[in-house]
Design an enzyme around this catalytic site. Structure first.
Site, short mmCIF file in Angstrom:
data_model
loop_
_atom_site.label_atom_id
_atom_site.label_comp_id
_atom_site.label_asym_id
_atom_site.label_seq_id
_atom_site.Cartn_x
_atom_site.Cartn_y
_atom_site.Cartn_z
N ASP A 86 -6.52 9.82 9.71
CA ASP A 86 -5.23 9.37 10.20
C ASP A 86 -4.84 10.02 11.51
O ASP A 86 -5.16 11.18 11.76
CB ASP A 86 -4.15 9.67 9.15
CG ASP A 86 -4.25 8.72 7.97
OD1 ASP A 86 -4.07 7.51 8.20
OD2 ASP A 86 -4.54 9.18 6.86
N GLU A 144 0.86 -1.18 0.00
CA GLU A 144 0.00 0.00 0.00
C GLU A 144 0.89 1.22 0.00
O GLU A 144 1.80 1.33 0.83
CB GLU A 144 -0.88 0.03 1.25
CG GLU A 144 -2.16 -0.77 1.09
CD GLU A 144 -3.05 -0.69 2.31
OE1 GLU A 144 -3.99 -1.50 2.38
OE2 GLU A 144 -2.80 0.15 3.19
#
Ligand code: PLP
Lengths: 271, 409
Positions: free
Chosen positions: A60, A49
């Protein structure tokens, strides 16, 4: 069959759990991203990823926020990220790559332009965390046309009914977010992960990857007993932060962390 | 009436929260159930007579509504054109329009059984209005505020703390409103089970833009009745400042079908659009996706959000509510900007001619009135939303005038 599906088929035949690594492209410096990707594959990553940096990474935690800030200081754009994939493919034509990030950079580039370029350089999947299936009406057929798997998240708050709705639109694998929270902030609850993964397995034949709360070999091994893939992100990014001033050391440093996870997962796969 | 406008109230938003191509629900999966639950609760209670009665009572007895519509005769004469009427949201409890919305969302939070409230704030007015309703409900309240705004709106930070809220300075990004919103969303993802997120403007994922608008349309509904009663006709033009766009949509929305009424939304022009240092996404931005919806944004060619500048913390935001994006595209409202200096001039002018000290945000609307009014005739009416009072801005204005506030003691 997509490179992602092939990868899962092969691992399944070998009785192995997939290990997926996450790093943010261009962090801490653009030149070291591709060497790190190769090092991660050599250390046992099956799928990569690659984070597309965004100025406002709302899903995040502080670790990946700072990674985005470092990458953006280097002016790393979606175009640069695609170039990195192209460069990676010069040496590795088999390991699947998933771009992970937020909608806006793709939206501004244009879905069609992005998909065309992504297919051309060898991107296999895309995971846009703030683009639920509800808003993907235009996005999905375009990605489909360019053979890019659209990976969606399932969360602890996702109902069974909604899981089915998401699975209908997902390709490649389903990513189960193992904690309520942003990336890198909590440790997952193995029982809860097991329950949700079993629910998902009743609904879909797609492989299930689990991520967001995996810190060490122990949690990786525990999750590998349940899921088809284990995703490691913030732990790698934290290591990158520690070596930000000394990027030459990074390929070996992230590889060491991943190798420990691989080892723990293999041991658990054999048991 | 043009076709688009005739069906406006039925069409926007659609059932997925879209205002044309804008709006929607662009959030991480963890929040999807939460925003569906909120939508369901809102749709249920908005037509519930008991809920409405409780809200009406709070708005009357606690907020002090209806707010007056004041004919600013001195100022109208001075500008030498239209008759200017000020919708006095500055007289609301807590000093701005923000409380209209927090009253409504707090009543929802209570009915949904939530035990914790979070909010983002820029100028601190929404934070104060949220801390106020939380104090009244007796539940925990956490307010996220950009570290830069904590500095320039120190008084409001203290007010929030007095009210029992925890104020968390946000150090990431540009350390202003957008970063506070990011951090509040991160909190919500983490505490989604017990927490109600009171968003302070018509942004965020569906149903927020619709719900906050509905709570704020009390401004326009009252103003429409008041002007018809006192002047016997509709106004010729409306003016409101635009941060996220809640006071503006609250004023505009009930007038959308009145096509003779022109509408002007005034963005923070900062040092001037041409300098790039401004907060005017509708005037100088382009469409994109941020904070849960598609709308006009200030962004670079790669889709990264760029830093904004406005003297007014409440306007210092790179996005804008999606309904304004639609109103711009269909041409029903006009979006303009005024600079920091123009807003400051209007701040002083209103203070000296009418004895009303406006908020710096509202001063942007006033500054545009000083441009528009002289182009109109004395039989025409200009209705300006005075969204808040200037008490919170004393430090900023004093510093800009070369005064050190502490020396005045
Ligand atoms: C007095 C006042 N007016 C206007 C605004 C801008 O917000 P909105 O555009 O949502 O009305 C604020 C925000 O803090 C404010 O405090």
């Amino acid at each position: 069959m997509s490179r992602i599906s092939q990868c899962f088929e092969k691992l399944k035949a070998d009785g192995q759990t997939a290990l997926i690594s996450y790093i943010t492209a261009g962090d801490p410096e653009p030149w070291v991203t591709v060497p790190m990707l190769h090092a991660l594959v050599d250390a046992g990553a099956n799928i990569l990823e690659l984070g597309v940096p965004f100025s406002d990474p709302m899903s995040d935690g502080p670790v990946i926020q700072k990674a985005c800030e470092r990458a953006l200081k280097n002016n790393v754009s979606i175009h640069n990220v695609l170039d990195m994939v192209r460069q990676f493919r010069e040496r590795d034509t088999t390991t699947p790559i998933v771009l992970m990030g937020y909608t806006n950079p793709l939206e501004v580039m244009g879905y069609e332009t992005f998909a065309q370029k992504a297919q051309e350089v060898g991107v296999d999947g895309v995971l846009t965390v703030d683009l639920p299936p509800e808003e993907s009406e235009q996005f999905l057929p375009i990605m489909d046309k360019h053979k890019i798997d659209t990976i969606f998240l399932v969360a602890p708050t996702t109902t069974q009914e909604r899981m089915a709705y998401i699975a209908e639109h997902a390709k490649g694998f389903i990513y189960y977010v193992s904690i309520k929270g942003v990336t890198g902030t909590a440790v997952l609850d193995v029982t809860e992960v097991e329950n949700k993964t079993l629910q998902l397995k009743q609904i879909t034949d797609l492989p299930i990857g689990v991520g967001f709360g995996i810190r060490n070999g122990q949690s990786a091994a525990a999750v590998s007993k349940i899921a088809d893939a284990v995703v490691v992100g913030s732990t790698l990014v934290r290591c990158i932060e520690e070596h930000a001033e000394n990027p030459e050391a990074l390929p070996a440093a992230v590889a060491a962390i991943l190798a420990e996870m691989r080892h723990a997962i293999n041991a658990s796969d054999m048991a | 009436m043009s076709e688009k406008i005739a069906d406006y109230y039925d069409n926007y938003p659609d059932d997925k929260g879209h205002f044309g191509k804008y709006g929607g629900r662009f959030v991480g999966e963890t929040l999807m159930e939460a925003i569906y639950a909120l939508e369901e609760a809102y749709n249920h209670y908005k037509d519930d007579p008991e809920f409405q009665a409780e809200m009406d009572k709070d708005l009357a007895d606690y907020v002090g509504r209806p707010s007056p519509l004041y004919h600013a005769e001195n100022w109208s004469k001075k500008l030498g054109g239209a008759q200017i009427y000020l919708k006095r949201e500055d007289l609301n409890h807590t000093g701005a329009h923000k409380v209209n919305n927090t009253i409504g969302q707090a009543l929802l939070a209570k009915r949904m059984g939530k035990t914790r409230i979070i909010a983002e704030t820029g100028a601190g007015q929404h934070g104060v209005a949220t801390a106020t309703v939380a104090a009244r409900l007796g539940i925990e309240c956490v307010v996220y505020m950009g570290a830069e705004d904590v500095q320039r709106q120190a008084q409001n930070v203290y007010r929030m703390k007095l009210l029992g809220a925890e104020v968390i300075p946000v150090e990431s990004g540009s350390r202003t409103l957008k970063d506070a919103l990011n951090e509040a969303l991160r909190d919500w993802v983490t505490n989604v089970d017990n927490t109600f997120y009171i968003i302070g403007t018509v942004a965020g994922p569906h149903p927020y833009p619709e719900m906050v608008r509905d709570f704020q349309t009390i401004i326009g509904r009252e103003a429409r009745n008041q002007i018809l009663k006192s002047a016997g006709k509709l106004p010729d033009a409306l003016i409101a400042c635009i941060g996220g766009g809640s006071n503006a949509i609250g004023l505009f929305h009930p007038f959308i079908a009145d096509e003779s009424v022109a509408m002007y939304g005034v963005e923070g022009g900062g040092h001037g659009i041409e300098t790039g240092k401004h907060a005017a996404p509708l005037c100088a931005g382009s469409p994109g996706v941020l904070h849960g919806n598609r709308t006009y944004l200030m962004q670079d060619k790669n889709g990264q959000i760029i830093e904004t500048h406005s003297v007014s913390a409440g306007l210092d935001y790179p996005g804008v509510g999606p309904e304004h994006a639609l109103l711009k595209d269909i041409g029903r409202a006009n979006y303009v900007s005024v600079t920091d200096d123009e807003a400051l001039q209007a701040f002083h002018d209103l203070t000296r001619t009418e004895g009303i000290i406006p908020a710096l945000e509202s001063s942007h609307a006033l500054a545009y009135a000083t441009k528009l009014a002289p182009t109109m005739t004395p039989d025409q009416i200009l209705l300006v939303n005075l969204s808040g009072r200037g008490d919170k801005d004393m430090h900023t204005v004093a510093a800009l005038s070369g005064l050190n506030f502490e020396d005045q003691k």
